[in-house]
Design a protein around this motif. Structure first.
Motif, mmCIF file in Angstrom:
data_model
loop_
_atom_site.group_PDB
_atom_site.id
_atom_site.type_symbol
_atom_site.label_atom_id
_atom_site.label_comp_id
_atom_site.label_asym_id
_atom_site.label_seq_id
_atom_site.Cartn_x
_atom_site.Cartn_y
_atom_site.Cartn_z
ATOM 1 N N TYR A 214 -5.378 2.451 -7.027
ATOM 2 C CA TYR A 214 -5.530 1.007 -7.200
ATOM 3 C C TYR A 214 -6.839 0.494 -6.613
ATOM 4 C CZ TYR A 214 -0.672 0.527 -8.645
ATOM 5 O OH TYR A 214 0.506 0.606 -9.327
ATOM 6 N N THR A 215 -7.465 -0.410 -7.353
ATOM 7 C CA THR A 215 -8.504 -1.237 -6.758
ATOM 8 C C THR A 215 -7.807 -2.294 -5.922
ATOM 9 O OG1 THR A 215 -10.119 -0.895 -8.532
ATOM 10 C CG2 THR A 215 -10.292 -2.933 -7.263
ATOM 11 N N MET A 216 -8.300 -2.507 -4.715
ATOM 12 C CA MET A 216 -7.681 -3.456 -3.788
ATOM 13 C C MET A 216 -8.655 -4.584 -3.463
ATOM 14 S SD MET A 216 -4.712 -2.098 -3.319
ATOM 15 C CE MET A 216 -4.118 -3.152 -1.997
ATOM 16 N N GLY A 217 -8.097 -5.748 -3.288
ATOM 17 C CA GLY A 217 -8.953 -6.900 -2.975
ATOM 18 C C GLY A 217 -8.356 -7.775 -1.896
ATOM 19 N N TRP A 218 -9.231 -8.511 -1.240
ATOM 20 C CA TRP A 218 -8.840 -9.568 -0.299
ATOM 21 C C TRP A 218 -9.306 -10.906 -0.865
ATOM 22 C CZ3 TRP A 218 -5.582 -9.080 3.639
ATOM 23 C CH2 TRP A 218 -5.422 -7.835 4.255
ATOM 24 N N PHE A 219 -8.422 -11.890 -0.787
ATOM 25 C CA PHE A 219 -8.727 -13.243 -1.212
ATOM 26 C C PHE A 219 -8.291 -14.202 -0.114
ATOM 27 C CE2 PHE A 219 -9.821 -12.680 -5.701
ATOM 28 C CZ PHE A 219 -9.441 -11.371 -5.882
ATOM 29 N N ARG A 220 -8.819 -15.418 -0.137
ATOM 30 C CA ARG A 220 -8.394 -16.416 0.832
ATOM 31 C C ARG A 220 -8.269 -17.772 0.168
ATOM 32 N NH1 ARG A 220 -13.803 -16.514 4.727
ATOM 33 N NH2 ARG A 220 -15.220 -17.570 3.260
ATOM 34 N N GLN A 221 -7.401 -18.595 0.761
ATOM 35 C CA GLN A 221 -7.138 -19.913 0.174
ATOM 36 C C GLN A 221 -6.820 -20.908 1.272
ATOM 37 O OE1 GLN A 221 -3.882 -19.995 -2.663
ATOM 38 N NE2 GLN A 221 -4.810 -21.700 -3.753
ATOM 39 N N THR A 222 -7.375 -22.110 1.128
ATOM 40 C CA THR A 222 -7.050 -23.221 2.007
ATOM 41 C C THR A 222 -6.309 -24.280 1.192
ATOM 42 O OG1 THR A 222 -9.233 -24.177 1.597
ATOM 43 C CG2 THR A 222 -8.990 -22.805 3.555
ATOM 44 N N PRO A 223 -5.522 -25.125 1.853
ATOM 45 C CA PRO A 223 -4.721 -26.120 1.120
ATOM 46 C C PRO A 223 -5.569 -26.999 0.209
ATOM 47 C CG PRO A 223 -3.985 -25.985 3.380
ATOM 48 C CD PRO A 223 -5.226 -25.148 3.296
ATOM 49 N N VAL B 162 -12.876 -12.562 -1.507
ATOM 50 C CA VAL B 162 -13.505 -12.196 -0.241
ATOM 51 C C VAL B 162 -14.180 -10.831 -0.352
ATOM 52 C CG1 VAL B 162 -13.135 -11.677 2.199
ATOM 53 C CG2 VAL B 162 -11.890 -13.566 1.117
ATOM 54 N N ALA B 163 -13.404 -9.822 -0.756
ATOM 55 C CA ALA B 163 -13.939 -8.462 -0.837
ATOM 56 C C ALA B 163 -13.020 -7.603 -1.696
ATOM 57 C CB ALA B 163 -14.080 -7.848 0.557
ATOM 58 N N ALA B 164 -13.579 -6.518 -2.224
ATOM 59 C CA ALA B 164 -12.792 -5.583 -3.021
ATOM 60 C C ALA B 164 -13.301 -4.171 -2.808
ATOM 61 C CB ALA B 164 -12.851 -5.941 -4.504
ATOM 62 N N ILE B 165 -12.402 -3.208 -3.018
ATOM 63 C CA ILE B 165 -12.757 -1.808 -2.854
ATOM 64 C C ILE B 165 -12.046 -1.007 -3.938
ATOM 65 C CG2 ILE B 165 -10.897 -1.471 -1.156
ATOM 66 C CD1 ILE B 165 -12.746 0.577 0.240
ATOM 67 N N SER B 166 -12.780 -0.114 -4.585
ATOM 68 C CA SER B 166 -12.177 0.683 -5.648
ATOM 69 C C SER B 166 -11.310 1.787 -5.066
ATOM 70 C CB SER B 166 -13.269 1.286 -6.529
ATOM 71 O OG SER B 166 -14.047 2.206 -5.786
ATOM 72 N N GLY B 167 -10.467 2.352 -5.911
ATOM 73 C CA GLY B 167 -9.542 3.369 -5.431
ATOM 74 C C GLY B 167 -10.133 4.753 -5.373
ATOM 75 N N SER B 168 -10.892 5.109 -6.429
ATOM 76 C CA SER B 168 -11.338 6.492 -6.561
ATOM 77 C C SER B 168 -12.540 6.831 -5.699
ATOM 78 C CB SER B 168 -11.671 6.765 -8.027
ATOM 79 O OG SER B 168 -12.656 5.850 -8.467
ATOM 80 N N CYS C 167 -3.862 -9.943 0.224
ATOM 81 C CA CYS C 167 -4.381 -8.744 -0.423
ATOM 82 C C CYS C 167 -3.772 -8.632 -1.820
ATOM 83 C CB CYS C 167 -4.094 -7.497 0.397
ATOM 84 S SG CYS C 167 -2.343 -7.136 0.662
ATOM 85 N N ALA C 168 -4.443 -7.878 -2.664
ATOM 86 C CA ALA C 168 -4.017 -7.745 -4.051
ATOM 87 C C ALA C 168 -4.376 -6.362 -4.567
ATOM 88 C CB ALA C 168 -4.664 -8.825 -4.905
ATOM 89 N N ALA C 169 -3.677 -5.934 -5.610
ATOM 90 C CA ALA C 169 -3.885 -4.595 -6.165
ATOM 91 C C ALA C 169 -3.895 -4.650 -7.689
ATOM 92 C CB ALA C 169 -2.774 -3.661 -5.688
ATOM 93 N N ARG C 170 -4.729 -3.791 -8.279
ATOM 94 C CA ARG C 170 -4.719 -3.649 -9.729
ATOM 95 C C ARG C 170 -5.217 -2.256 -10.090
ATOM 96 N NH1 ARG C 170 -9.579 -7.884 -11.252
ATOM 97 N NH2 ARG C 170 -11.342 -6.659 -10.465
ATOM 98 N N MET C 171 -4.862 -1.835 -11.316
ATOM 99 C CA MET C 171 -5.208 -0.493 -11.739
ATOM 100 C C MET C 171 -6.619 -0.386 -12.286
ATOM 101 S SD MET C 171 -2.900 1.683 -11.053
ATOM 102 C CE MET C 171 -3.129 3.059 -12.169
ATOM 103 N N THR C 172 -7.182 -1.484 -12.796
ATOM 104 C CA THR C 172 -8.535 -1.397 -13.347
ATOM 105 C C THR C 172 -9.535 -1.186 -12.225
ATOM 106 O OG1 THR C 172 -8.849 -3.775 -13.220
ATOM 107 C CG2 THR C 172 -7.947 -2.903 -15.259
ATOM 108 N N SER C 173 -10.671 -0.579 -12.534
ATOM 109 C CA SER C 173 -11.649 -0.221 -11.518
ATOM 110 C C SER C 173 -12.683 -1.318 -11.250
ATOM 111 C CB SER C 173 -12.372 1.067 -11.909
ATOM 112 O OG SER C 173 -13.050 0.876 -13.135
#
Length: 122
Positions: A32-41, A48-54, A96-102
């Motif tokens: 999985y490609t993993m990402g960090w996101f942030r949100q305020t009200p 924020v940032a992302a990192i590939s799996g492979s 944090c979030a996950a997806r299969m696409t690179s």
């Protein structure tokens, strides 16, 4: 199906550091490609940032470059976000979030955690 659980948020003074963790379920975390996101009200969720799996390619928002570092430990099914030199404007709920696409860009992730609050006081 992937379940994501964030931890490590809290209250810190400006200039301080925090390390967020995101524990993932399942046996295919490394794919999985993993990402960090942030949100305020009242505002949209921001990348924020992302990192590939492979091959662990990384991408950062301009606002955090040089201060935040994304990393992963595939053996532990865990994603990290090391946040240094924190500013009051970094205050948000971080997810944090996950997806299969690179791809490292975009916010169309398949799985999301509940989020952890980060508060930075001035």
């Amino acid at each position: 199906q992937v379940q994501l659980v964030e931890s490590g948020g809290g209250l810190v003074q400006a200039g301080g550091s925090l390390r967020l963790s995101c524990a993932a379920s399942g046996r295919t975390f490394s794919r999985y490609t993993m990402g960090w996101f942030r949100q305020t009200p009242g505002k949209e969720r921001d990348f924020v940032a992302a990192i590939s799996g492979s091959d662990s390619r990384k991408s950062y928002a301009d606002s955090v470059k040089g201060r935040f570092t994304i990393s992963r430990d595939n053996a532990k099914n865990t994603l990290y976000l090391q946040m240094n030199s924190l500013k009051p404007e970094d205050t948000a709920v971080y997810s944090c979030a996950a997806r299969m696409t690179s791809m490292l860009t975009g916010s169309n992730y398949d799985y999301w955690g509940q989020g952890t609050q980060v508060s930075v006081s001035s």
